[in-house]
Design a protein around this motif. Sequence first.
Motif, mmCIF file in Angstrom:
data_model
loop_
_atom_site.group_PDB
_atom_site.id
_atom_site.type_symbol
_atom_site.label_atom_id
_atom_site.label_comp_id
_atom_site.label_asym_id
_atom_site.label_seq_id
_atom_site.Cartn_x
_atom_site.Cartn_y
_atom_site.Cartn_z
ATOM 1 N N ASN A 148 0.852 -1.189 0.000
ATOM 2 C CA ASN A 148 0.000 0.000 0.000
ATOM 3 C C ASN A 148 0.891 1.243 0.000
ATOM 4 O O ASN A 148 1.471 1.622 1.016
ATOM 5 C CB ASN A 148 -0.904 -0.023 1.236
ATOM 6 N N GLU A 149 0.982 1.881 -1.168
ATOM 7 C CA GLU A 149 1.927 2.989 -1.313
ATOM 8 C C GLU A 149 1.493 4.267 -0.610
ATOM 9 O O GLU A 149 2.245 5.241 -0.577
ATOM 10 C CB GLU A 149 2.182 3.254 -2.797
ATOM 11 N N SER A 150 0.256 4.279 -0.057
ATOM 12 C CA SER A 150 -0.131 5.486 0.674
ATOM 13 C C SER A 150 0.588 5.558 2.021
ATOM 14 O O SER A 150 0.577 6.601 2.674
ATOM 15 C CB SER A 150 -1.649 5.570 0.822
ATOM 16 N N TYR A 151 1.224 4.467 2.444
ATOM 17 C CA TYR A 151 2.084 4.507 3.632
ATOM 18 C C TYR A 151 3.545 4.561 3.175
ATOM 19 O O TYR A 151 4.036 3.589 2.598
ATOM 20 C CB TYR A 151 1.877 3.266 4.507
ATOM 21 N N ALA A 152 4.225 5.672 3.428
ATOM 22 C CA ALA A 152 5.639 5.777 3.049
ATOM 23 C C ALA A 152 6.459 4.907 3.991
ATOM 24 O O ALA A 152 6.352 5.021 5.210
ATOM 25 C CB ALA A 152 6.102 7.235 3.129
ATOM 26 N N LYS A 153 7.258 4.026 3.401
ATOM 27 C CA LYS A 153 8.022 3.095 4.241
ATOM 28 C C LYS A 153 9.337 2.746 3.568
ATOM 29 O O LYS A 153 9.572 3.111 2.421
ATOM 30 C CB LYS A 153 7.185 1.847 4.514
ATOM 31 N N THR A 154 10.175 2.014 4.296
ATOM 32 C CA THR A 154 11.515 1.694 3.808
ATOM 33 C C THR A 154 11.591 0.234 3.353
ATOM 34 O O THR A 154 10.851 -0.621 3.846
ATOM 35 C CB THR A 154 12.552 1.894 4.929
ATOM 36 N N PRO A 155 12.543 -0.083 2.460
ATOM 37 C CA PRO A 155 12.699 -1.483 2.041
ATOM 38 C C PRO A 155 13.197 -2.375 3.186
ATOM 39 O O PRO A 155 12.940 -3.573 3.171
ATOM 40 C CB PRO A 155 13.727 -1.408 0.905
ATOM 41 N N GLY A 156 13.882 -1.801 4.166
ATOM 42 C CA GLY A 156 14.326 -2.589 5.319
ATOM 43 C C GLY A 156 13.137 -3.136 6.097
ATOM 44 O O GLY A 156 13.105 -4.312 6.484
ATOM 45 N N LEU A 157 12.128 -2.292 6.317
ATOM 46 C CA LEU A 157 10.899 -2.732 6.985
ATOM 47 C C LEU A 157 10.203 -3.805 6.145
ATOM 48 O O LEU A 157 9.761 -4.839 6.669
ATOM 49 C CB LEU A 157 9.974 -1.534 7.203
ATOM 50 N N MET A 158 10.140 -3.593 4.846
ATOM 51 C CA MET A 158 9.435 -4.537 3.972
ATOM 52 C C MET A 158 10.135 -5.894 3.978
ATOM 53 O O MET A 158 9.494 -6.942 4.016
ATOM 54 C CB MET A 158 9.359 -3.952 2.560
ATOM 55 N N PHE A 159 11.474 -5.863 3.956
ATOM 56 C CA PHE A 159 12.213 -7.116 4.029
ATOM 57 C C PHE A 159 11.982 -7.803 5.379
ATOM 58 O O PHE A 159 11.789 -9.025 5.443
ATOM 59 C CB PHE A 159 13.716 -6.887 3.819
ATOM 60 N N ALA A 160 12.005 -7.022 6.461
ATOM 61 C CA ALA A 160 11.834 -7.604 7.806
ATOM 62 C C ALA A 160 10.481 -8.305 7.920
ATOM 63 O O ALA A 160 10.380 -9.408 8.484
ATOM 64 C CB ALA A 160 11.973 -6.510 8.873
ATOM 65 N N PHE A 161 9.421 -7.686 7.396
ATOM 66 C CA PHE A 161 8.099 -8.333 7.402
ATOM 67 C C PHE A 161 8.161 -9.666 6.647
ATOM 68 O O PHE A 161 7.645 -10.680 7.103
ATOM 69 C CB PHE A 161 7.059 -7.436 6.725
ATOM 70 N N MET A 162 8.786 -9.646 5.470
ATOM 71 C CA MET A 162 8.848 -10.862 4.641
ATOM 72 C C MET A 162 9.636 -11.955 5.360
ATOM 73 O O MET A 162 9.299 -13.142 5.265
ATOM 74 C CB MET A 162 9.487 -10.551 3.290
ATOM 75 N N TRP A 163 10.699 -11.558 6.066
ATOM 76 C CA TRP A 163 11.486 -12.511 6.861
ATOM 77 C C TRP A 163 10.580 -13.175 7.903
ATOM 78 O O TRP A 163 10.615 -14.392 8.081
ATOM 79 C CB TRP A 163 12.650 -11.770 7.543
ATOM 80 N N PHE A 164 9.746 -12.377 8.575
ATOM 81 C CA PHE A 164 8.846 -12.895 9.609
ATOM 82 C C PHE A 164 7.804 -13.847 8.994
ATOM 83 O O PHE A 164 7.548 -14.936 9.517
ATOM 84 C CB PHE A 164 8.154 -11.727 10.316
ATOM 85 N N PHE A 165 7.225 -13.437 7.878
ATOM 86 C CA PHE A 165 6.217 -14.293 7.212
ATOM 87 C C PHE A 165 6.856 -15.629 6.816
ATOM 88 O O PHE A 165 6.257 -16.696 6.997
ATOM 89 C CB PHE A 165 5.687 -13.645 5.924
ATOM 90 N N SER A 166 8.050 -15.548 6.257
ATOM 91 C CA SER A 166 8.720 -16.746 5.769
ATOM 92 C C SER A 166 9.061 -17.683 6.931
ATOM 93 O O SER A 166 8.814 -18.893 6.864
ATOM 94 C CB SER A 166 9.981 -16.303 5.016
ATOM 95 N N LYS A 167 9.601 -17.115 7.995
ATOM 96 C CA LYS A 167 9.981 -17.898 9.177
ATOM 97 C C LYS A 167 8.764 -18.588 9.804
ATOM 98 O O LYS A 167 8.850 -19.718 10.280
ATOM 99 C CB LYS A 167 10.612 -16.934 10.189
ATOM 100 N N ASN A 168 7.639 -17.893 9.807
ATOM 101 C CA ASN A 168 6.439 -18.426 10.456
ATOM 102 C C ASN A 168 5.457 -19.042 9.459
ATOM 103 O O ASN A 168 4.312 -19.316 9.810
ATOM 104 C CB ASN A 168 5.758 -17.321 11.276
ATOM 105 N N LYS A 169 5.928 -19.210 8.218
ATOM 106 C CA LYS A 169 5.109 -19.824 7.157
ATOM 107 C C LYS A 169 3.723 -19.185 7.044
ATOM 108 O O LYS A 169 2.698 -19.860 7.017
ATOM 109 C CB LYS A 169 5.014 -21.337 7.385
ATOM 110 N N ILE A 170 3.716 -17.853 7.005
ATOM 111 C CA ILE A 170 2.451 -17.105 6.912
ATOM 112 C C ILE A 170 2.209 -16.713 5.457
ATOM 113 O O ILE A 170 3.096 -16.183 4.815
ATOM 114 C CB ILE A 170 2.516 -15.833 7.796
#
Lengths: 186, 186
Positions: free
Chosen positions: B164-186
Amino acid sequence: MIENIQIEPLKSGKFIKPVHIKYRHDGKDLSWEAVKAHDSVAVLLYHREYESFLLVKQFRPPVYLNNSDGYTYELCAGIVDKPLSLKEIAKEEILEECGYDVSLDSIEKITTFYTSVGFAGSKQTLYFTEVDESMHTEDGGGIGVEKIEVVKLPLKEAKDFIYNESYAKTPGLMFAFMWFFSKNKI
Amino acid sequence: MIENIQIEPLKSGKFIKPVHIKYRHDGKDLSWEAVKAHDSVAVLLYHREYESFLLVKQFRPPVYLNNSDGYTYELCAGIVDKPLSLKEIAKEEILEECGYDVSLDSIEKITTFYTSVGFAGSKQTLYFTEVDESMHTEDGGGIGVEKIEVVKLPLKEAKDFIYNESYAKTPGLMFAFMWFFSKNKI
């Protein structure tokens, strides 16, 4: 080979423009130091026949100052400094840096984010496209003094690569890989 | 409310130090403009009871210059500018920005990467830790003129949030979320 590194204060920059931002936030006068930087595009390239991502390896002087090596592994990317659409700039960079001639239609947008929010806050738009050898029409390697080496990273090594700190890389590349894994349930 | 924004060339920076790097690469004399920037730490915080990530929302003047809004959603983070270990700095930032007192042992390193490789090349080390309300001992919100709002992002909304591009965010945050999803198989 890198030799004879010298670092001097920058007097008048052609690319780096330091600015002082003064503003009033909820009635309080504040100020902030920043740098005006160009927006950019980056492209995750997947090579179907090689079952590999294509990355660009290059020498980055600012990284050298921090790790005494300076070589990074990055997505194919470029700054937005000409009157073309973001996708057209992405297409140009794929040809200049990696040597592949892709159609505009095949370039898929992933998302847009902000980098260096503390001092630059420039916007990067991330794309994805697939290539094969029939599209390999140029040498690649960048233009002018750019010395870019195109590196094939086999898909099956990409997960380990993300967490291998001996390869200097960006969070944008790491996110792009995770996006690909997630989309393809890898 | 943000008012009265003024932008001036920066004469002599306290935080931003523009430098001119001169070097010889494979026998060719080259030069590069860069900025010396601090290394940093960032922490992905997961709140067990709220089943939410904790993010920090803040006004970033450099982002304002690019999108006329300036509010970003970031991981809890801080620069490395004191003689403490990276993990100790991470622990301090979790308390100062978000108000949670976590043990050093509970902070898990994810990986380290480089940001703004074209002009700064500073290193960011990414951590993860879980919190619950028993650790909530301070108000948070940052120190001094920092005006940080702690935002709870429910885990089940986090995937949509990334794109959702209406929230300005960093690629570090986006990667961290993906790491969490991957680790927890979400």
